[in-house]
Design an enzyme around this catalytic site. Structure first.
Site, PDB file in Angstrom:
ATOM      1  N   TYR A  24      28.919  45.321  50.735  1.00  0.00           N
ATOM      2  CA  TYR A  24      29.520  45.680  49.451  1.00  0.00           C
ATOM      3  C   TYR A  24      29.170  47.081  48.966  1.00  0.00           C
ATOM      4  O   TYR A  24      29.700  47.527  47.954  1.00  0.00           O
ATOM      5  CB  TYR A  24      29.112  44.654  48.387  1.00  0.00           C
ATOM      6  CG  TYR A  24      29.537  43.250  48.735  1.00  0.00           C
ATOM      7  CD1 TYR A  24      30.880  42.900  48.747  1.00  0.00           C
ATOM      8  CD2 TYR A  24      28.606  42.285  49.080  1.00  0.00           C
ATOM      9  CE1 TYR A  24      31.279  41.619  49.084  1.00  0.00           C
ATOM     10  CE2 TYR A  24      28.992  40.999  49.411  1.00  0.00           C
ATOM     11  CZ  TYR A  24      30.329  40.675  49.417  1.00  0.00           C
ATOM     12  OH  TYR A  24      30.724  39.409  49.756  1.00  0.00           O
ATOM     13  N   HIS A 101      39.287  43.130  46.465  1.00  0.00           N
ATOM     14  CA  HIS A 101      38.099  42.730  47.218  1.00  0.00           C
ATOM     15  C   HIS A 101      37.468  43.987  47.798  1.00  0.00           C
ATOM     16  O   HIS A 101      38.151  44.784  48.452  1.00  0.00           O
ATOM     17  CB  HIS A 101      38.449  41.747  48.339  1.00  0.00           C
ATOM     18  CG  HIS A 101      39.019  40.478  47.809  1.00  0.00           C
ATOM     19  ND1 HIS A 101      38.232  39.488  47.256  1.00  0.00           N
ATOM     20  CD2 HIS A 101      40.302  40.059  47.702  1.00  0.00           C
ATOM     21  CE1 HIS A 101      39.013  38.504  46.836  1.00  0.00           C
ATOM     22  NE2 HIS A 101      40.270  38.826  47.091  1.00  0.00           N
TER      23      HIS A 101
END
Length: 151
Positions: A24, A101
């Site tokens: 991430y 996302h």
């Protein structure tokens, strides 16, 4: 252009920058909110940012935004793959919603390949890192301009 967009981040996104940075990245949720606000300001828009680890809070935010916001940038986190209730709330809100996302769910475990939200999203952005949030704002702003120009 004036108006408001809802930035909605689901479970565990408060841990951005700490949780699995190899997937991430190192940007924090505050960095994401700042990025979205700056991009929205460029379009003359304001942002209401909500993050919750609780599905009902996200649903309530969508319900409140109905009729008052021109769109939603939504990263549902793990609820992407499990929540029919969040799907129903997106539909009930009648907001153009861009699903975001940070990573590409299709390049990860197979259980992440299905999204309940994607079929009702105006667009889906995956794998662009936190820049995907800015792209989502651009999409909502451009779609709003096109809708208002055609009215």
């Amino acid at each position: 252009m004036t108006g408001r967009i809802l930035l909605l981040n689901g479970p565990n996104l408060n841990m951005l920058g700490l949780r699995e940075p190899e997937i991430y990245g190192h940007a924090t949720l505050d960095d994401v909110v700042e990025l979205v606000r700056a991009r929205a300001e460029h379009h003359g828009l304001e942002v209401d940012a909500v993050q919750s680890n609780h599905e009902g809070d996200l649903i309530d935010a969508l319900h409140r935004a109905r009729g008052t916001h021109l769109g939603c940038v939504l990263n549902p986190g793990g609820l992407t793959h499990t929540s029919v209730s969040l799907l129903d709330a997106v539909k009930a809100s009648e907001l153009p919603t861009v699903e975001v996302h940070i990573s590409n769910p299709h390049a990860r475990e197979s259980f992440r390949h299905h999204s309940y939200i994607s079929p009702v999203a105006a667009a889906v952005i995956a794998g662009a890192g936190v820049d995907g949030y800015g792209f989502a704002v651009d999409i909502l702003a451009n779609n709003h301009l096109q809708r208002t120009a055609s009215q």
